[in-house]
Design a protein around this motif. Structure first.
Motif, PDB file in Angstrom:
ATOM      1  N   ARG A  62      63.641  15.519  39.841  1.00 39.69           N
ATOM      2  CA  ARG A  62      62.848  14.607  40.815  1.00 39.69           C
ATOM      3  C   ARG A  62      63.763  14.623  41.588  1.00 39.69           C
ATOM      4  O   ARG A  62      65.055  14.494  41.749  1.00 39.69           O
ATOM      5  N   ILE A  63      63.085  14.647  42.950  1.00 39.57           N
ATOM      6  CA  ILE A  63      63.737  14.281  44.458  1.00 39.57           C
ATOM      7  C   ILE A  63      63.038  13.125  45.196  1.00 39.57           C
ATOM      8  O   ILE A  63      61.879  13.470  45.563  1.00 39.57           O
ATOM      9  N   ASP A  64      63.651  12.199  45.470  1.00 42.47           N
ATOM     10  CA  ASP A  64      63.110  11.202  46.559  1.00 42.47           C
ATOM     11  C   ASP A  64      63.856  11.432  47.916  1.00 42.47           C
ATOM     12  O   ASP A  64      65.085  11.526  47.972  1.00 42.47           O
ATOM     13  N   ARG A  65      63.200  11.341  48.774  1.00 40.44           N
ATOM     14  CA  ARG A  65      63.604  10.991  50.202  1.00 40.44           C
ATOM     15  C   ARG A  65      63.296   9.876  50.962  1.00 40.44           C
ATOM     16  O   ARG A  65      62.104   9.536  50.968  1.00 40.44           O
ATOM     17  N   HIS A  66      64.297   8.996  51.537  1.00 37.22           N
ATOM     18  CA  HIS A  66      64.020   7.895  52.054  1.00 37.22           C
ATOM     19  C   HIS A  66      64.683   7.972  53.664  1.00 37.22           C
ATOM     20  O   HIS A  66      65.550   8.689  53.762  1.00 37.22           O
ATOM     21  N   LYS A  67      64.064   7.194  54.676  1.00 37.24           N
ATOM     22  CA  LYS A  67      64.448   7.070  55.964  1.00 37.24           C
ATOM     23  C   LYS A  67      64.557   5.467  56.285  1.00 37.24           C
ATOM     24  O   LYS A  67      63.523   4.796  56.214  1.00 37.24           O
ATOM     25  N   ARG A  68      65.705   5.001  56.312  1.00 34.26           N
ATOM     26  CA  ARG A  68      65.815   3.671  56.587  1.00 34.26           C
ATOM     27  C   ARG A  68      64.981   2.807  55.489  1.00 34.26           C
ATOM     28  O   ARG A  68      64.399   1.840  55.812  1.00 34.26           O
ATOM     29  N   GLY A  69      65.260   3.298  54.102  1.00 40.68           N
ATOM     30  CA  GLY A  69      64.663   2.348  53.217  1.00 40.68           C
ATOM     31  C   GLY A  69      63.311   2.834  53.032  1.00 40.68           C
ATOM     32  O   GLY A  69      62.587   2.153  51.958  1.00 40.68           O
ATOM     33  N   ARG A  70      62.670   3.548  53.693  1.00 36.30           N
ATOM     34  CA  ARG A  70      61.150   3.813  53.780  1.00 36.30           C
ATOM     35  C   ARG A  70      61.031   5.215  52.916  1.00 36.30           C
ATOM     36  O   ARG A  70      61.616   6.189  53.338  1.00 36.30           O
ATOM     37  N   SER A  71      60.016   5.224  51.941  1.00 41.25           N
ATOM     38  CA  SER A  71      59.938   6.642  51.173  1.00 41.25           C
ATOM     39  C   SER A  71      59.144   7.666  52.158  1.00 41.25           C
ATOM     40  O   SER A  71      58.414   7.256  52.816  1.00 41.25           O
ATOM     41  N   GLN A  72      59.789   8.998  52.067  1.00 43.87           N
ATOM     42  CA  GLN A  72      59.417  10.044  52.941  1.00 43.87           C
ATOM     43  C   GLN A  72      58.748  10.882  51.983  1.00 43.87           C
ATOM     44  O   GLN A  72      58.064  11.975  52.446  1.00 43.87           O
ATOM     45  N   GLY A  73      58.785  10.667  50.737  1.00 44.92           N
ATOM     46  CA  GLY A  73      57.893  11.640  49.534  1.00 44.92           C
ATOM     47  C   GLY A  73      58.854  11.913  48.373  1.00 44.92           C
ATOM     48  O   GLY A  73      59.920  11.400  48.409  1.00 44.92           O
ATOM     49  N   THR A  74      58.171  12.416  47.487  1.00 47.84           N
ATOM     50  CA  THR A  74      58.750  12.724  46.189  1.00 47.84           C
ATOM     51  C   THR A  74      58.458  14.155  45.643  1.00 47.84           C
ATOM     52  O   THR A  74      57.271  14.685  45.838  1.00 47.84           O
ATOM     53  N   LEU A  75      59.348  14.835  44.937  1.00 51.47           N
ATOM     54  CA  LEU A  75      59.318  16.162  44.452  1.00 51.47           C
ATOM     55  C   LEU A  75      59.369  16.063  42.858  1.00 51.47           C
ATOM     56  O   LEU A  75      60.289  15.145  42.492  1.00 51.47           O
ATOM     57  N   LEU A  76      58.419  16.471  42.126  1.00 47.29           N
ATOM     58  CA  LEU A  76      58.453  16.344  40.496  1.00 47.29           C
ATOM     59  C   LEU A  76      58.340  17.624  40.105  1.00 47.29           C
ATOM     60  O   LEU A  76      57.506  18.410  40.484  1.00 47.29           O
ATOM     61  N   LEU A  77      59.282  17.756  39.384  1.00 50.11           N
ATOM     62  CA  LEU A  77      59.373  19.179  38.624  1.00 50.11           C
ATOM     63  C   LEU A  77      58.029  19.703  37.614  1.00 50.11           C
ATOM     64  O   LEU A  77      57.573  18.547  36.776  1.00 50.11           O
ATOM     65  N   SER A  78      57.261  20.474  37.971  1.00 43.25           N
ATOM     66  CA  SER A  78      55.935  20.913  37.149  1.00 43.25           C
ATOM     67  C   SER A  78      56.383  21.950  36.002  1.00 43.25           C
ATOM     68  O   SER A  78      55.626  21.855  35.208  1.00 43.25           O
ATOM     69  N   SER A  79      57.266  22.929  36.518  1.00 45.72           N
ATOM     70  CA  SER A  79      57.567  23.808  35.291  1.00 45.72           C
ATOM     71  C   SER A  79      58.916  24.634  35.873  1.00 45.72           C
ATOM     72  O   SER A  79      59.203  24.606  37.084  1.00 45.72           O
ATOM     73  N   PHE A  80      59.418  25.139  34.857  1.00 40.50           N
ATOM     74  CA  PHE A  80      60.983  25.721  35.217  1.00 40.50           C
ATOM     75  C   PHE A  80      60.818  26.962  34.214  1.00 40.50           C
ATOM     76  O   PHE A  80      60.713  26.578  32.906  1.00 40.50           O
ATOM     77  N   GLU A  81      61.247  28.054  34.541  1.00 39.29           N
ATOM     78  CA  GLU A  81      61.256  29.513  33.732  1.00 39.29           C
ATOM     79  C   GLU A  81      62.232  30.260  34.055  1.00 39.29           C
ATOM     80  O   GLU A  81      62.266  30.777  35.110  1.00 39.29           O
ATOM     81  N   ALA A  82      63.007  30.428  33.263  1.00 36.49           N
ATOM     82  CA  ALA A  82      64.204  31.415  33.192  1.00 36.49           C
ATOM     83  C   ALA A  82      63.858  32.699  32.631  1.00 36.49           C
ATOM     84  O   ALA A  82      62.937  32.765  31.967  1.00 36.49           O
ATOM     85  N   ALA A  83      64.844  33.690  32.890  1.00 42.55           N
ATOM     86  CA  ALA A  83      64.547  35.047  32.564  1.00 42.55           C
ATOM     87  C   ALA A  83      64.551  35.087  30.913  1.00 42.55           C
ATOM     88  O   ALA A  83      63.727  36.011  30.451  1.00 42.55           O
ATOM     89  N   SER A  84      65.175  34.010  30.420  1.00 46.22           N
ATOM     90  CA  SER A  84      65.335  34.056  28.837  1.00 46.22           C
ATOM     91  C   SER A  84      64.064  33.427  28.154  1.00 46.22           C
ATOM     92  O   SER A  84      63.790  33.303  27.172  1.00 46.22           O
ATOM     93  N   GLY A  85      63.424  32.680  29.088  1.00 50.58           N
ATOM     94  CA  GLY A  85      61.976  32.115  28.534  1.00 50.58           C
ATOM     95  C   GLY A  85      61.784  30.652  29.191  1.00 50.58           C
ATOM     96  O   GLY A  85      62.912  30.214  29.961  1.00 50.58           O
ATOM     97  N   ARG A  86      60.817  30.087  28.970  1.00 46.93           N
ATOM     98  CA  ARG A  86      60.619  28.704  29.650  1.00 46.93           C
ATOM     99  C   ARG A  86      61.620  27.477  29.240  1.00 46.93           C
ATOM    100  O   ARG A  86      61.781  27.693  27.866  1.00 46.93           O
ATOM    101  N   ALA A  87      61.956  26.928  30.041  1.00 42.54           N
ATOM    102  CA  ALA A  87      62.800  25.662  29.622  1.00 42.54           C
ATOM    103  C   ALA A  87      62.072  24.633  28.962  1.00 42.54           C
ATOM    104  O   ALA A  87      60.797  24.595  29.165  1.00 42.54           O
ATOM    105  N   PRO A  88      62.754  23.929  28.087  1.00 42.01           N
ATOM    106  CA  PRO A  88      61.927  22.740  27.563  1.00 42.01           C
ATOM    107  C   PRO A  88      61.637  21.732  28.525  1.00 42.01           C
ATOM    108  O   PRO A  88      62.275  21.399  29.439  1.00 42.01           O
TER     109      PRO A  88
END
Length: 241
Positions: free
Chosen positions: A215-241
């Motif tokens: 998760r990544i949040d960005r704020h400008k002077r205390g006000r939220s600018q948006g959020t990123l939330l992980l939906s999926s992660f897959e490595a060459a060895s297979g999908r992460a838990p």
């Protein structure tokens, strides 16, 4: 104007999306982009490495309500050398398409000359500091520091929109368990501030994913600018838990 403003906040948030690089493993990660309860789009990162070189890309497309007002897409790319697991950028590119024309840019890192310079641009070259990273690679150093038990560090990073090298200060704020579309994770919460910046970025890095930010949040002077939330992660060895 409100919709345009959200689009600009969305772009600013996407620039904070870091590269959680496992230098020996190719991977792909997908994030959902949100402003409160509003869906803003999708961000996909891809990392590949071979023969001592890496390539890292970020592609962003609008979605949800935002897609009703803009079809603007973003492509960022960093490439360079892998040296004992550390990334050494040689080229960084940012391109927008499908929306209001903004300035694209490309930088080349000349380590021998000790400077990073814009290609076909008028921004003056910046002096390279040892270990300088770009906006798609700085989190690898953070991940390594967290794995080593460190609670803070300062990194020189090329801030592409103005061509300056800025100090990114990263400090842990404790542990927190959070939920994402990819699952529930125990995380280490990290705050990022920077010289000359108006924004504060908070990252939640999951030890179960080798300190990948879920998760990544960005704020400008205390006000939220948006959020990123992980939906999926897959490595060459297979999908992460």
């Amino acid at each position: 104007m409100r919709n345009v403003s959200f689009r600009h906040r969305l772009f600013g948030l996407l620039l904070t999306l870091p590269a959680a690089v496992a230098a020996s493993t190719d991977w792909e990660a997908t994030y959902s982009v949100r402003q409160g309860t509003i869906e803003g789009g999708q961000a996909v990162q891809r990392y590949t490495a071979a023969d001592g070189r890496y390539r890292l890309t970020l592609d962003v497309t609008p979605g949800g309500v935002v897609a009703l007002f803009t079809q603007e897409t973003f492509h960022d790319e960093s490439s360079g050398l892998v040296d004992d697991g550390d990334l050494r950028p040689q080229r960084y590119v940012h391109v927008r398409a499908g929306g209001r024309k903004q300035r694209d840019y490309e930088y080349r890192f000349d380590w021998q000359a000790g400077q990073v310079a814009e290609v076909d641009g008028d921004r003056p070259p910046a002096v390279l500091q040892p270990g300088t990273l770009d906006e798609l690679t700085y989190v690898e150093a953070l991940r390594r520091a967290l794995a080593d038990g460190k609670t803070g560090l300062t990194l020189p990073v090329l801030y592409g929109s103005d061509g300056e090298i800025r100090d990114y200060r990263l400090q842990t704020l404790g542990e927190e368990e959070i939920s994402t579309p990819a699952g529930r994770f125990r995380t280490i919460k990290v705050q990022r501030t920077q010289t000359g910046g108006k924004y504060t970025v908070t990252l939640w890095c999951a030890p179960a994913l080798d300190y990948f930010p879920v998760r990544i949040d960005r704020h400008k002077r205390g006000r939220s600018q948006g959020t990123l939330l992980l939906s999926s992660f897959e490595a060459a060895s297979g999908r992460a838990p």
